[in-house]
Scaffold this motif. Structure first.
Motif, mmCIF file in Angstrom:
data_model
loop_
_atom_site.group_PDB
_atom_site.id
_atom_site.type_symbol
_atom_site.label_atom_id
_atom_site.label_comp_id
_atom_site.label_asym_id
_atom_site.label_seq_id
_atom_site.Cartn_x
_atom_site.Cartn_y
_atom_site.Cartn_z
ATOM 1 N N ASN A 113 2.460 11.734 -10.606
ATOM 2 C CA ASN A 113 1.804 13.034 -10.685
ATOM 3 C C ASN A 113 2.795 14.192 -10.655
ATOM 4 O O ASN A 113 2.404 15.330 -10.861
ATOM 5 C CB ASN A 113 0.796 13.201 -9.541
ATOM 6 C CG ASN A 113 -0.383 12.276 -9.699
ATOM 7 O OD1 ASN A 113 -0.755 11.925 -10.805
ATOM 8 N ND2 ASN A 113 -0.979 11.872 -8.596
ATOM 9 N N ARG A 114 4.061 13.914 -10.420
ATOM 10 C CA ARG A 114 5.059 14.975 -10.369
ATOM 11 C C ARG A 114 5.562 15.289 -11.767
ATOM 12 O O ARG A 114 5.685 14.429 -12.621
ATOM 13 C CB ARG A 114 6.242 14.546 -9.508
ATOM 14 C CG ARG A 114 5.918 14.583 -8.052
ATOM 15 C CD ARG A 114 7.165 14.663 -7.249
ATOM 16 N NE ARG A 114 6.793 14.832 -5.852
ATOM 17 C CZ ARG A 114 7.453 14.311 -4.861
ATOM 18 N NH1 ARG A 114 8.521 13.602 -5.078
ATOM 19 N NH2 ARG A 114 7.057 14.515 -3.626
ATOM 20 N N ILE A 115 5.862 16.545 -11.963
ATOM 21 C CA ILE A 115 6.423 16.972 -13.235
ATOM 22 C C ILE A 115 7.915 17.218 -13.001
ATOM 23 O O ILE A 115 8.305 17.795 -11.977
ATOM 24 C CB ILE A 115 5.707 18.239 -13.766
ATOM 25 C CG1 ILE A 115 6.214 18.623 -15.130
ATOM 26 C CG2 ILE A 115 5.797 19.381 -12.796
ATOM 27 C CD1 ILE A 115 5.384 19.696 -15.815
ATOM 28 N N SER A 116 8.730 16.760 -13.926
ATOM 29 C CA SER A 116 10.177 16.926 -13.765
ATOM 30 C C SER A 116 10.566 18.387 -14.001
ATOM 31 O O SER A 116 9.823 19.168 -14.607
ATOM 32 C CB SER A 116 10.928 16.027 -14.744
ATOM 33 O OG SER A 116 10.799 16.514 -16.060
ATOM 34 N N LYS A 142 0.831 -1.214 0.000
ATOM 35 C CA LYS A 142 0.000 0.000 0.000
ATOM 36 C C LYS A 142 0.861 1.258 0.000
ATOM 37 O O LYS A 142 0.576 2.216 -0.717
ATOM 38 C CB LYS A 142 -0.940 0.026 1.218
ATOM 39 C CG LYS A 142 -2.012 -1.026 1.189
ATOM 40 C CD LYS A 142 -2.947 -0.793 0.037
ATOM 41 C CE LYS A 142 -4.057 -1.805 0.023
ATOM 42 N NZ LYS A 142 -4.916 -1.679 -1.128
ATOM 43 N N LEU A 143 1.915 1.261 0.805
ATOM 44 C CA LEU A 143 2.813 2.414 0.850
ATOM 45 C C LEU A 143 3.517 2.605 -0.492
ATOM 46 O O LEU A 143 3.658 3.730 -0.975
ATOM 47 C CB LEU A 143 3.839 2.253 1.974
ATOM 48 C CG LEU A 143 3.293 2.380 3.393
ATOM 49 C CD1 LEU A 143 4.344 1.944 4.401
ATOM 50 C CD2 LEU A 143 2.824 3.796 3.678
ATOM 51 N N GLN A 144 3.950 1.511 -1.122
ATOM 52 C CA GLN A 144 4.621 1.606 -2.418
ATOM 53 C C GLN A 144 3.663 2.119 -3.485
ATOM 54 O O GLN A 144 4.039 2.938 -4.327
ATOM 55 C CB GLN A 144 5.205 0.253 -2.836
ATOM 56 C CG GLN A 144 6.103 0.346 -4.034
ATOM 57 C CD GLN A 144 7.321 1.233 -3.812
ATOM 58 O OE1 GLN A 144 8.055 1.059 -2.844
ATOM 59 N NE2 GLN A 144 7.530 2.195 -4.695
ATOM 60 N N ASP A 145 2.416 1.659 -3.452
ATOM 61 C CA ASP A 145 1.409 2.162 -4.402
ATOM 62 C C ASP A 145 1.238 3.671 -4.256
ATOM 63 O O ASP A 145 1.150 4.397 -5.244
ATOM 64 C CB ASP A 145 0.059 1.477 -4.187
ATOM 65 C CG ASP A 145 0.024 0.040 -4.669
ATOM 66 O OD1 ASP A 145 0.943 -0.362 -5.412
ATOM 67 O OD2 ASP A 145 -0.931 -0.672 -4.296
ATOM 68 N N GLU A 167 2.253 9.213 -6.343
ATOM 69 C CA GLU A 167 2.789 10.565 -6.154
ATOM 70 C C GLU A 167 3.845 10.879 -7.199
ATOM 71 O O GLU A 167 3.888 11.976 -7.755
ATOM 72 C CB GLU A 167 3.391 10.717 -4.755
ATOM 73 C CG GLU A 167 2.422 11.272 -3.757
ATOM 74 C CD GLU A 167 3.112 11.688 -2.475
ATOM 75 O OE1 GLU A 167 4.116 12.431 -2.517
ATOM 76 O OE2 GLU A 167 2.619 11.271 -1.423
ATOM 77 N N GLN A 168 4.712 9.916 -7.494
ATOM 78 C CA GLN A 168 5.772 10.135 -8.471
ATOM 79 C C GLN A 168 5.202 10.305 -9.867
ATOM 80 O O GLN A 168 5.735 11.076 -10.661
ATOM 81 C CB GLN A 168 6.778 8.993 -8.433
ATOM 82 C CG GLN A 168 7.634 9.025 -7.180
ATOM 83 C CD GLN A 168 8.583 7.853 -7.076
ATOM 84 O OE1 GLN A 168 8.387 6.829 -7.704
ATOM 85 N NE2 GLN A 168 9.598 7.997 -6.251
#
Length: 83
Positions: A39-42, A28-31, A36-37
């Motif tokens: 949804n992040r923009i570089s 669950k934590l890894q999901d 989150e990753q």
């Protein structure tokens, strides 16, 4: 009522869980981390988007492109979603 717990107490509680429950929690934590990753923009993507926007502003000022107001844009989106 809100309760607070120290990270050490939390870790001790997690250690008392069965192996299957710890694996479930880890998954669950890894999901959550993966979501989150995604949804992040570089930094590179952000800089490219800013660059594109600035170029469009310059082209608008030079009369090379025509733009629409935010209201017109939203109206177009609304009209398209109704079709």
């Amino acid at each position: 009522m809100k309760a607070t717990i120290s990270m050490e107490s939390l870790w001790q509680t997690i250690q008392t869980l069965s192996l299957s429950n710890r694996k479930w929690l880890a998954a669950k934590l890894q999901d959550d981390i993966n979501r989150e990753q995604e949804n992040r923009i570089s930094k590179e993507e952000l800089l490219a988007a800013i660059d594109t926007g600035l170029k469009e502003v310059k082209m608008k000022q030079e009369g090379k492109i025509k733009t629409v107001s935010a209201r017109e844009f939203l109206k177009e989106l609304k009209d398209e979603s109704q079709n």
